[in-house]
Write a protein that holds these residues in place. Structure first.
Motif, PDB file in Angstrom:
ATOM      1  N   UNK A 114       0.830  -1.207   0.000  1.00  0.00           N
ATOM      2  CA  UNK A 114       0.000   0.000   0.000  1.00  0.00           C
ATOM      3  C   UNK A 114       0.865   1.258   0.000  1.00  0.00           C
ATOM      4  N   UNK A 115       1.933   1.235   0.787  1.00  0.00           N
ATOM      5  CA  UNK A 115       2.830   2.406   0.830  1.00  0.00           C
ATOM      6  C   UNK A 115       3.398   2.693  -0.564  1.00  0.00           C
ATOM      7  N   UNK A 116       3.779   1.626  -1.288  1.00  0.00           N
ATOM      8  CA  UNK A 116       4.292   1.802  -2.650  1.00  0.00           C
ATOM      9  C   UNK A 116       3.248   2.456  -3.540  1.00  0.00           C
ATOM     10  N   UNK A 117       1.989   2.008  -3.393  1.00  0.00           N
ATOM     11  CA  UNK A 117       0.906   2.564  -4.214  1.00  0.00           C
ATOM     12  C   UNK A 117       0.705   4.045  -3.914  1.00  0.00           C
ATOM     13  N   UNK A 118       0.783   4.401  -2.632  1.00  0.00           N
ATOM     14  CA  UNK A 118       0.609   5.825  -2.271  1.00  0.00           C
ATOM     15  C   UNK A 118       1.722   6.659  -2.903  1.00  0.00           C
ATOM     16  N   UNK A 119       2.952   6.145  -2.824  1.00  0.00           N
ATOM     17  CA  UNK A 119       4.084   6.902  -3.395  1.00  0.00           C
ATOM     18  C   UNK A 119       3.872   7.119  -4.889  1.00  0.00           C
ATOM     19  N   UNK A 120       3.448   6.043  -5.572  1.00  0.00           N
ATOM     20  CA  UNK A 120       3.252   6.138  -7.020  1.00  0.00           C
ATOM     21  C   UNK A 120       2.137   7.134  -7.341  1.00  0.00           C
ATOM     22  N   UNK A 121       1.026   7.059  -6.590  1.00  0.00           N
ATOM     23  CA  UNK A 121      -0.103   7.970  -6.864  1.00  0.00           C
ATOM     24  C   UNK A 121       0.288   9.408  -6.554  1.00  0.00           C
ATOM     25  N   UNK A 122       1.059   9.598  -5.476  1.00  0.00           N
ATOM     26  CA  UNK A 122       1.481  10.956  -5.108  1.00  0.00           C
ATOM     27  C   UNK A 122       2.349  11.547  -6.221  1.00  0.00           C
ATOM     28  N   UNK A 123       3.233  10.712  -6.768  1.00  0.00           N
ATOM     29  CA  UNK A 123       4.101  11.200  -7.845  1.00  0.00           C
ATOM     30  C   UNK A 123       3.267  11.559  -9.066  1.00  0.00           C
ATOM     31  N   UNK A 124       2.320  10.689  -9.403  1.00  0.00           N
ATOM     32  CA  UNK A 124       1.464  10.943 -10.573  1.00  0.00           C
ATOM     33  C   UNK A 124       0.661  12.227 -10.407  1.00  0.00           C
ATOM     34  N   UNK A 125       0.246  12.506  -9.175  1.00  0.00           N
ATOM     35  CA  UNK A 125      -0.575  13.685  -8.924  1.00  0.00           C
ATOM     36  C   UNK A 125       0.256  14.941  -8.711  1.00  0.00           C
ATOM     37  N   UNK A 126       1.570  14.803  -8.719  1.00  0.00           N
ATOM     38  CA  UNK A 126       2.424  15.965  -8.493  1.00  0.00           C
ATOM     39  C   UNK A 126       2.399  16.445  -7.049  1.00  0.00           C
ATOM     40  N   UNK A 127       2.038  15.533  -6.120  1.00  0.00           N
ATOM     41  CA  UNK A 127       1.902  15.951  -4.718  1.00  0.00           C
ATOM     42  C   UNK A 127       3.003  15.369  -3.819  1.00  0.00           C
ATOM     43  N   UNK A 128       3.982  14.724  -4.442  1.00  0.00           N
ATOM     44  CA  UNK A 128       5.005  14.010  -3.652  1.00  0.00           C
ATOM     45  C   UNK A 128       5.684  14.877  -2.607  1.00  0.00           C
ATOM     46  N   UNK A 129       5.887  16.156  -2.956  1.00  0.00           N
ATOM     47  CA  UNK A 129       6.651  17.025  -2.043  1.00  0.00           C
ATOM     48  C   UNK A 129       5.942  17.235  -0.719  1.00  0.00           C
ATOM     49  N   UNK A 130       4.627  17.081  -0.717  1.00  0.00           N
ATOM     50  CA  UNK A 130       3.874  17.313   0.525  1.00  0.00           C
ATOM     51  C   UNK A 130       3.315  16.023   1.131  1.00  0.00           C
ATOM     52  N   UNK A 131       3.707  14.874   0.560  1.00  0.00           N
ATOM     53  CA  UNK A 131       3.210  13.605   1.108  1.00  0.00           C
ATOM     54  C   UNK A 131       4.386  12.772   1.595  1.00  0.00           C
ATOM     55  N   UNK A 132       4.344  12.422   2.859  1.00  0.00           N
ATOM     56  CA  UNK A 132       5.379  11.554   3.437  1.00  0.00           C
ATOM     57  C   UNK A 132       4.739  10.225   3.779  1.00  0.00           C
ATOM     58  N   UNK A 133       5.370   9.130   3.375  1.00  0.00           N
ATOM     59  CA  UNK A 133       4.821   7.812   3.701  1.00  0.00           C
ATOM     60  C   UNK A 133       5.591   7.209   4.871  1.00  0.00           C
ATOM     61  N   UNK A 134       4.900   6.439   5.686  1.00  0.00           N
ATOM     62  CA  UNK A 134       5.512   5.809   6.857  1.00  0.00           C
ATOM     63  C   UNK A 134       5.014   4.367   6.934  1.00  0.00           C
ATOM     64  N   UNK A 135       5.913   3.422   6.774  1.00  0.00           N
ATOM     65  CA  UNK A 135       5.558   2.011   6.913  1.00  0.00           C
ATOM     66  C   UNK A 135       5.573   1.698   8.409  1.00  0.00           C
ATOM     67  N   UNK A 136       4.402   1.725   9.007  1.00  0.00           N
ATOM     68  CA  UNK A 136       4.350   1.616  10.466  1.00  0.00           C
ATOM     69  C   UNK A 136       3.038   0.954  10.892  1.00  0.00           C
ATOM     70  N   UNK A 137       3.130   0.200  11.991  1.00  0.00           N
ATOM     71  CA  UNK A 137       1.980  -0.527  12.526  1.00  0.00           C
ATOM     72  C   UNK A 137       1.269   0.366  13.549  1.00  0.00           C
ATOM     73  N   UNK A 138      -0.032   0.567  13.359  1.00  0.00           N
ATOM     74  CA  UNK A 138      -0.789   1.416  14.284  1.00  0.00           C
ATOM     75  C   UNK A 138      -0.940   0.777  15.661  1.00  0.00           C
TER      76      UNK A 138
END
Ligand SMILES: C[S@@+](CC[C@H](N)C(=O)[O-])C[C@H]1O[C@@H](n2cnc3c(N)ncnc32)[C@H](O)[C@@H]1O
Length: 307
Positions: A114-138
């Protein structure tokens, strides 16, 4: 003197629910070790689940928009730091980043896929600079991964996956700055299919699928009003909505095809051979674009403020 928390239930006719997900009572097994429906992080590679989540998001877009509006109104100023807990494919993350153009959005999920998918979508949307992903267990010390003094916390269809949602809500309270806002979303209410035979001629096949799913604890519903108040939140409001899907659109047909496939996997030994064959026919009809089925499901979201 501390003021009493305000709870606004936007749906006063809704019967009271237990404070925990209805599907599993009060068990708190670790993810992957329990038999709770829908519990634990998504598998690393579940392409169908990701597609289903994205199609669900398309149809639930009005609910997302309403939740964003309510969150913005409750906060009353532009957020700078936002966390998306159990971000999945990034539906909420991207919507939050798009809506709040001055915000940094932290997307947390325990699934590397899922984290990989978010990174890819953020890049596609041009929003990567403001989106940080964290692989972490809640279920762990996730606040250590995000900044202190968060303005907005978002948990869509994710709290019920965790071992101890009340603990997660207390952690959310602690990471929010005073005046900060939390939004939580879950499934609610009845699921309907029309026509009830799912286009197969098998009378009320859809009703039997819904009943069998309920026996297995699906859809996983949850009730967070009490837990939000117990965590210290104020101005707790609860909003219900219905999400409609029609196979008359390509996205709707694909959503229903994938959803019935998933139901069939879940219900393998719960339905008789005739109903399984009927379900196969319904899935094939949807896949071929030869079937006309309408579906509704319930959603509920809460908005609450850290005093
Ligand atoms: C049903 S999806 C919802 C995704 C997204 N919020 C949405 O609305 O489409 C639940 C997500 O929560 C994640 N999740 C479940 N348990 C988790 C945990 N203990 N820690 C972090 N993420 C978790 C899953 O990996 C999955 O991506």
């Amino acid at each position: 003197m501390q003021s009493l928390p305000t709870v606004v239930d936007m749906t006063p006719t809704t019967p009271a629910h237990p404070a925990q997900p209805a599907a599993h009572g009060h068990h708190h097994e670790r993810p992957g070790h329990g038999d709770r429906p829908g519990h634990g992080p998504a598998p690393e590679n579940d392409t169908d689940l990701a597609e289903l989540l994205d199609l669900d998001a398309q149809h639930a877009a009005p609910v997302l928009a309403a939740a964003l509006d309510a969150a913005a109104a409750a906060l009353g100023h532009a957020p700078r730091e936002v966390v998306d807990l159990g971000a999945g494919t990034g539906t909420g993350t991207l919507a939050l980043a798009a809506r709040f153009s001055g915000a940094r959005v932290h997307a947390l999920d325990a699934s590397a896929g899922m984290i990989e998918r978010i990174r890819a979508s953020a890049a596609l949307s041009g929003l990567s600079e403001r989106i940080e992903t964290h692989l972490v267990d809640l279920d762990t010390d996730w606040p250590a991964a995000v900044p202190h003094e968060v303005d907005m916390a978002w948990a869509a269809l994710s709290l019920h996956h965790t071992s101890d949602p009340s603990r997660v809500l207390r952690q959310v309270f602690d990471v929010l700055r005073p005046g900060g806002v939390v939004v939580a979303t879950e499934f609610s209410g009845a699921t309907t299919y029309s026509p009830a035979d799912l286009g197969t001629g098998s009378s009320d096949l859809g009703g039997r699928v819904v009943s069998a799913l309920a026996t297995r604890g699906y859809p996983v519903t949850a009730e967070w009003t009490e837990a939000l108040v117990a965590a210290g939140f104020s101005d707790v409001s609860r909003h219900e909505a219905t999400v409609a899907v029609s196979s008359r659109t390509a996205a709707g047909a694909r959503f229903l095809e994938l959803q019935l496939q998933r139901n069939r996997e879940l219900l393998g030994d719960e339905l008789g051979a005739d109903d399984l064959a009927g379900l196969d026919a319904a899935i094939a009809g949807l896949g071929a674009g030869a079937s006309s089925v309408d579906h509704t499901s319930g959603r509920v979201f809460w908005v609450a403020v850290r005093p």
